[in-house]
Write a protein that holds these residues in place. Structure first.
Motif, mmCIF file in Angstrom:
data_model
loop_
_atom_site.group_PDB
_atom_site.id
_atom_site.type_symbol
_atom_site.label_atom_id
_atom_site.label_comp_id
_atom_site.label_asym_id
_atom_site.label_seq_id
_atom_site.Cartn_x
_atom_site.Cartn_y
_atom_site.Cartn_z
ATOM 1 N N LEU A 121 -70.090 43.496 54.411
ATOM 2 C CA LEU A 121 -70.393 43.040 53.053
ATOM 3 C C LEU A 121 -71.374 41.870 53.083
ATOM 4 C CD1 LEU A 121 -66.850 43.256 51.432
ATOM 5 C CD2 LEU A 121 -68.866 44.574 50.740
ATOM 6 N N LEU A 122 -71.162 40.973 54.043
ATOM 7 C CA LEU A 122 -72.069 39.831 54.175
ATOM 8 C C LEU A 122 -73.480 40.310 54.515
ATOM 9 C CD1 LEU A 122 -72.734 36.841 54.383
ATOM 10 C CD2 LEU A 122 -71.883 36.888 56.737
ATOM 11 N N PHE A 123 -73.595 41.237 55.464
ATOM 12 C CA PHE A 123 -74.911 41.771 55.837
ATOM 13 C C PHE A 123 -75.598 42.420 54.635
ATOM 14 C CE2 PHE A 123 -77.398 45.497 57.304
ATOM 15 C CZ PHE A 123 -78.415 44.818 57.949
ATOM 16 N N MET B 239 -62.177 42.327 59.395
ATOM 17 C CA MET B 239 -63.243 41.426 59.832
ATOM 18 C C MET B 239 -64.585 42.161 59.824
ATOM 19 S SD MET B 239 -63.774 38.247 61.019
ATOM 20 C CE MET B 239 -65.231 38.187 59.982
ATOM 21 N N ILE B 240 -64.570 43.417 60.265
ATOM 22 C CA ILE B 240 -65.797 44.227 60.237
ATOM 23 C C ILE B 240 -66.263 44.427 58.798
ATOM 24 C CG2 ILE B 240 -66.697 46.558 60.655
ATOM 25 C CD1 ILE B 240 -64.871 46.628 63.157
ATOM 26 N N LEU B 241 -65.324 44.717 57.902
ATOM 27 C CA LEU B 241 -65.676 44.924 56.496
ATOM 28 C C LEU B 241 -66.282 43.655 55.892
ATOM 29 C CD1 LEU B 241 -65.754 46.592 53.938
ATOM 30 C CD2 LEU B 241 -63.326 46.032 53.552
ATOM 31 N N ILE C 166 -63.370 39.190 51.712
ATOM 32 C CA ILE C 166 -63.790 40.534 51.308
ATOM 33 C C ILE C 166 -63.942 40.623 49.790
ATOM 34 C CG2 ILE C 166 -62.980 42.931 51.148
ATOM 35 C CD1 ILE C 166 -61.840 42.481 54.023
ATOM 36 N N PHE C 167 -62.959 40.099 49.062
ATOM 37 C CA PHE C 167 -63.048 40.142 47.601
ATOM 38 C C PHE C 167 -64.189 39.251 47.102
ATOM 39 C CE2 PHE C 167 -58.369 41.299 47.763
ATOM 40 C CZ PHE C 167 -58.584 42.617 47.390
ATOM 41 N N LEU D 116 -73.010 36.638 63.950
ATOM 42 C CA LEU D 116 -72.587 35.274 64.297
ATOM 43 C C LEU D 116 -71.410 34.830 63.426
ATOM 44 C CD1 LEU D 116 -76.030 33.498 64.811
ATOM 45 C CD2 LEU D 116 -74.280 33.862 66.558
ATOM 46 N N PHE D 117 -71.455 35.188 62.151
ATOM 47 C CA PHE D 117 -70.346 34.882 61.246
ATOM 48 C C PHE D 117 -69.064 35.546 61.742
ATOM 49 C CE2 PHE D 117 -67.755 36.409 57.664
ATOM 50 C CZ PHE D 117 -67.381 35.199 57.082
#
Length: 551
Positions: A114-116, A108-110, A161-162, A137-138
């Motif tokens: 990646l989103l950030f 979840m952190i990864l 993640i992918f 928030l996501f």
């Protein structure tokens, strides 16, 4: 200077600080789940019953040639990547449930990191604070609680993640022209299809994102769309080729009552489910591990809520057009929300359980981008000190909801107990809870506790029958429970009801024969065993009992 400006200055001083905040917030939201054990459907990937996983690394090749699971000869799709992570995990740590939960939290952190990283490069006009708010928030949105706490749903984490990883690599490729990032992006994207078919919306999402934020031209975005579509098709073809001719499982009426409804009824209900999903994004409580029949009632053409869903959908599309130039981040958020929800609105394709929180994993991204864009629009209109307070209130609410929900996932008993209380009319939840109580009542050494659990199991079987009187399987299970507690007359009564409602008569006749044998009525038992064998000549159990009583 506002709180937001102070915080933005602090996190902007070192690139590590935003990621450190993200890590701390994710552990604050889900860390209490490290105490949990195994829960609903985790046995698919986390028990010795999974012969491929217990082989560790040596079983990964077999995993890539097999269905995710096969029940009654029906396959549950192709998801080798997620299952392979459990095989690797078993190789390194054995059956270690805390490690399994820790890995889900780290994934979840990864996904958030990646989103950030993507948002920082796409939303160039935004400061670090607001980009980080989207990622946090996501990650903390309570609709993700199921995916993080349910080990079986690791596949959704890996898809994100992918998908986000491939987007990040394509951003680098189109900005720098580095060929290896293009190749790596395609590989990451393909791996998503070897994880779960939730990857499909990324075919549209990635080119759309790159075009909307001027990372690539329209021509290059369309070319990338074609490449991604071909790669996705090849990945699916490869999976089907490796699986062979195993039939795909079909949904039953309890899972999704629309299976027996007309196309018109499905179309009418589509905006209703959209409305339900919107509500869950805005106020994610109560949370459920399963919905299904009678949790959400089918709507008719005269119902109000489908029209409310239509109005809401049209409004969002209009807002997209209005803000496409001046607030493209908001427009992108709306399109992302709609794109990732669309496959799960039960038209044209039906979803297991009608709706599910795990289906919202990426649509939450669109929701939080819209929310943060709204905050930024307000802050530009008028500098409101209370705005920062409102942002932190949302964080607080999400943290509270997650930490209230986490203990429900302690084990299957606690999860089903909590969810049946919140959805008392769910046939599936009542049935699963009754079956679980039935299967585990002998684990208690106290006769009183056994009796209490049997009564509770019977109560939920009966509740499921009240909701669905024609379900032969529930009568069958209740009959078996009656055998276990030596209520033989009640057992026969329930087995006869199963027969009248079209149950598997070979099994039911065998169970009736077993009851009469337990009562010492061997002649009657013999008759029912022979009746069972007439229907199913290769049925081993009645044949074995016949040999025993005819000695």
């Amino acid at each position: 200077m506002t709180i937001i400006e102070h915080f933005n200055n602090w996190i902007g001083k070192h690139w590590v600080r935003p990621y450190a905040v993200l890590i701390l917030m994710v552990f604050a939201g889900y860390g209490s789940g490290l105490k949990n054990g195994y829960a609903l459907d985790d046995h698919f990937v986390t028990t010795p019953e999974n012969e491929q996983v217990v082989k560790g690394v040596s079983g990964i090749g077999e995993i890539f040639r097999s269905n995710y699971d096969v029940i009654d000869g029906k396959g549950y799709g192709y998801r080798p990547m997620a299952e392979a992570t459990f095989a690797l995990e078993y190789e390194l740590f054995g059956w270690n449930v805390k490690m399994s939960h820790l890995i889900n939290i780290l994934l979840m952190i990864l996904a958030g990191a990646l989103l950030f990283s993507c948002i920082r490069r796409l939303f160039s006009a935004w400061n670090v604070f607001w980009c980080l708010m989207i990622a946090v928030l996501f990650a903390l949105h309570p609709l993700h609680n199921e995916v993080v706490n349910s080990l079986k749903n690791r596949d959704e984490l890996l898809v994100a993640i992918f998908g986000l990883g491939s987007l990040r690599l394509f951003i680098t490729y189109f900005k720098s022209g580095t060929v290896w990032t293009l190749v790596a992006g395609i590989v990451a994207y393909a791996l998503g299809f070897f994880t779960k078919n939730s990857m499909v919306p990324f075919v549209f999402f990635i080119p759309l994102t790159l075009y909307m934020f001027s990372v690539s031209s329209l021509k290059k975005s369309l070319l990338l769309f074609v490449v991604l579509a071909v790669v996705g098709k090849l990945a699916n073809f490869t999976g089907h080729s490796l699986l062979g001719n195993t039939p795909t499982r079909t949904l039953d009426w309890i899972e999704n009552p629309l299976v027996t409804e007309s196309t018109l009824t499905r179309l009418i209900n589509m905006p209703y489910y959209f409305w339900i999903y919107v509500k869950l994004h805005v106020w994610p409580w109560p949370l459920l591990s399963y919905y299904g029949l009678h949790t959400l009632e089918l709507q008719s053409a005269g119902s109000f809520l489908p029209y409310l869903g239509i109005v809401l959908g049209v409004t969002l599309l209009v807002l997209t057009l209005i803000f496409i130039k001046k607030q493209r981040e908001m427009s992108w958020g709306i399109l992302t929300f709609l794109l990732f929800l669309a496959p799960y609105l039960n038209f044209p394709f039906l979803a297991p359980g009608l709706i599910a929180e795990r289906f919202t994993f990426m649509s939450v991204l669109g929701f939080v981008v819209f929310l943060v864009s709204f905050f930024i629009a307000i802050s530009k209109w008028q500098r409101l000190q209370s705005l920062s307070l409102f942002v932190f209130i949302i964080f607080g609410v999400y943290l509270v909801i997650n930490n209230v929900r986490n203990p429900d996932w302690k084990d299957l008993t606690s999860l089903l107990k909590a969810d049946v209380a919140n959805a008392p009319n769910s046939i599936k939840l009542n049935t699963i809870y009754a079956e679980h109580l039935h299967a585990t009542f002998r684990n208690f050494t106290s006769a009183k506790l056994q009796e209490e659990q049997v009564k509770l199991a019977a109560r939920h079987y009966i509740k499921a029958i009240d909701l669905y009187p024609n379900n032969s399987g529930i009568y069958e299970n209740l009959g078996i429970l009656c055998i276990d507690v030596q209520q033989y007359e009640n057992a026969i009564d329930n087995f006869n009801k199963a027969l009248r409602n079209g149950g598997d008569s070979a099994i039911t006749y065998f169970h009736i024969g077993a009851v009469y044998e337990l009562q010492g009525k061997k002649a009657i038992a013999e008759r029912y065993y022979r009746e069972s064998l007439k229907i199913s000549p290769n049925y081993f159990e009645p044949e074995e009992r016949l040999r025993e009583i005819l000695k």
